[in-house]
Design a protein around this motif. Structure first.
Motif, short mmCIF file in Angstrom:
data_model
loop_
_atom_site.label_atom_id
_atom_site.label_comp_id
_atom_site.label_asym_id
_atom_site.label_seq_id
_atom_site.Cartn_x
_atom_site.Cartn_y
_atom_site.Cartn_z
N ILE A 128 0.84 -1.21 0.00
CA ILE A 128 0.00 0.00 0.00
C ILE A 128 0.87 1.25 0.00
N HIS A 129 1.98 1.23 0.69
CA HIS A 129 2.92 2.35 0.67
C HIS A 129 3.35 2.67 -0.76
N GLU A 130 3.71 1.63 -1.50
CA GLU A 130 4.15 1.84 -2.89
C GLU A 130 2.98 2.27 -3.78
N VAL A 131 1.79 1.76 -3.51
CA VAL A 131 0.59 2.21 -4.25
C VAL A 131 0.37 3.70 -4.00
N CYS A 132 0.58 4.15 -2.78
CA CYS A 132 0.41 5.58 -2.46
C CYS A 132 1.37 6.45 -3.28
N HIS A 133 2.58 5.98 -3.51
CA HIS A 133 3.50 6.71 -4.39
C HIS A 133 2.91 6.81 -5.79
N HIS A 134 2.37 5.70 -6.29
CA HIS A 134 1.74 5.68 -7.61
C HIS A 134 0.59 6.69 -7.67
N LEU A 135 -0.23 6.72 -6.63
CA LEU A 135 -1.37 7.61 -6.61
C LEU A 135 -0.96 9.08 -6.49
N ASP A 136 0.15 9.34 -5.82
CA ASP A 136 0.65 10.72 -5.78
C ASP A 136 0.87 11.25 -7.19
N TYR A 137 1.49 10.42 -8.03
CA TYR A 137 1.75 10.83 -9.41
C TYR A 137 0.48 10.82 -10.26
N GLU A 138 -0.27 9.74 -10.18
CA GLU A 138 -1.34 9.51 -11.15
C GLU A 138 -2.71 10.03 -10.74
N LEU A 139 -3.04 10.01 -9.48
CA LEU A 139 -4.34 10.50 -9.02
C LEU A 139 -4.26 11.97 -8.64
N TYR A 140 -3.22 12.32 -7.89
CA TYR A 140 -3.09 13.70 -7.40
C TYR A 140 -2.24 14.57 -8.30
N LYS A 141 -1.66 13.98 -9.33
CA LYS A 141 -0.88 14.70 -10.35
C LYS A 141 0.26 15.51 -9.76
N MET A 142 0.91 14.97 -8.76
CA MET A 142 2.08 15.63 -8.17
C MET A 142 3.30 15.30 -9.02
N PRO A 143 4.19 16.27 -9.21
CA PRO A 143 5.40 16.00 -9.97
C PRO A 143 6.44 15.21 -9.18
N GLU A 144 6.22 15.07 -7.89
CA GLU A 144 7.14 14.35 -7.01
C GLU A 144 6.31 13.71 -5.91
N THR A 145 6.81 12.66 -5.30
CA THR A 145 6.10 12.03 -4.20
C THR A 145 7.01 12.05 -2.97
N PHE A 146 6.52 12.68 -1.92
CA PHE A 146 7.30 12.85 -0.70
C PHE A 146 6.68 12.06 0.45
N HIS A 147 7.53 11.65 1.37
CA HIS A 147 7.05 11.05 2.61
C HIS A 147 6.68 12.20 3.55
N THR A 148 5.41 12.48 3.62
CA THR A 148 4.89 13.54 4.49
C THR A 148 3.99 12.89 5.54
N GLU A 149 3.58 13.66 6.53
CA GLU A 149 2.61 13.13 7.49
C GLU A 149 1.32 12.75 6.76
N GLY A 150 0.92 13.55 5.79
CA GLY A 150 -0.27 13.24 5.00
C GLY A 150 -0.12 11.94 4.23
N PHE A 151 1.06 11.72 3.66
CA PHE A 151 1.33 10.48 2.93
C PHE A 151 1.13 9.28 3.85
N TYR A 152 1.74 9.34 5.03
CA TYR A 152 1.62 8.22 5.97
C TYR A 152 0.19 8.07 6.49
N ALA A 153 -0.54 9.19 6.61
CA ALA A 153 -1.95 9.11 7.02
C ALA A 153 -2.78 8.42 5.94
N ARG A 154 -2.51 8.74 4.66
CA ARG A 154 -3.22 8.07 3.55
C ARG A 154 -2.94 6.58 3.56
#
Length: 174
Positions: free
Chosen positions: A128-154
């Protein structure tokens, strides 16, 4: 509160970091349909059948991507985690720009030192952690994926939902 590396980011990356930090949950249209797919990983993992674990993981990730209308990602499950003096690598997300084709998630099902099969919850959290990186790029359209408190909450919220557990409040209590 941002993690320590925040101060070293460019202004553009700080904006991305703050955007990531503000998103604490992934809205999955039909999480109930995905729960059996997550549970199906357990017997394959307990039997240490790598190819069956890989198929089960791919089905779960495909289901998430279908529901979120995000591009597919190839899931690879390998046997033994690589390690070095800094520790073991548990999972890896490679976007399509890196692979030259489809994005790829790689997870390992055995520990590096003892070569033991990873416990289900730990293994699922890594996936799921790795899926969240995928979703940062593809769902949220972020140009980078960071380990943030929000990332870990997701990550935590999605884990709990897939396992049918009660959501936690902002302080981590059920």
């Amino acid at each position: 509160m941002p993690f320590a590396y925040y101060d070293n980011l460019s202004a553009a990356d700080k904006r991305v970091y703050r955007k990531s930090d503000a998103i604490t949950r992934i809205a999955i249209p039909d999480i109930a349909a995905l729960m059996p797919l997550a549970a199906a990983i357990t017997p394959a993992l307990e039997a240490a059948r790598r190819s069956a674990v890989e198929r089960a993981c791919q089905l779960l990730v495909d289901g998430l991507n279908r529901q979120l209308a995000t591009p597919q990602v190839e899931v690879r499950v390998l046997e033994r985690r690589p390690s070095n003096s800094q520790g073991e690598l548990q999972g890896l997300y490679e976007p399509d720009e890196v692979t030259g084709g489809a994005a790829r998630i790689t997870v390992w099902m055995r520990t590096a030192q003892r070569v033991q099969v990873v416990k289900f919850r730990t293994f699922l959290r890594t996936l799921i952690h790795e899926v969240c990186h995928h979703l940062d790029y593809e769902l949220y359209k972020m140009p980078e994926t960071f380990h943030t408190e929000g990332f870990y909450a997701r990550e935590s919220a999605l884990m709990r939902e897939l396992l049918g557990e009660a959501p936690r409040d902002a302080r981590g209590s059920p």
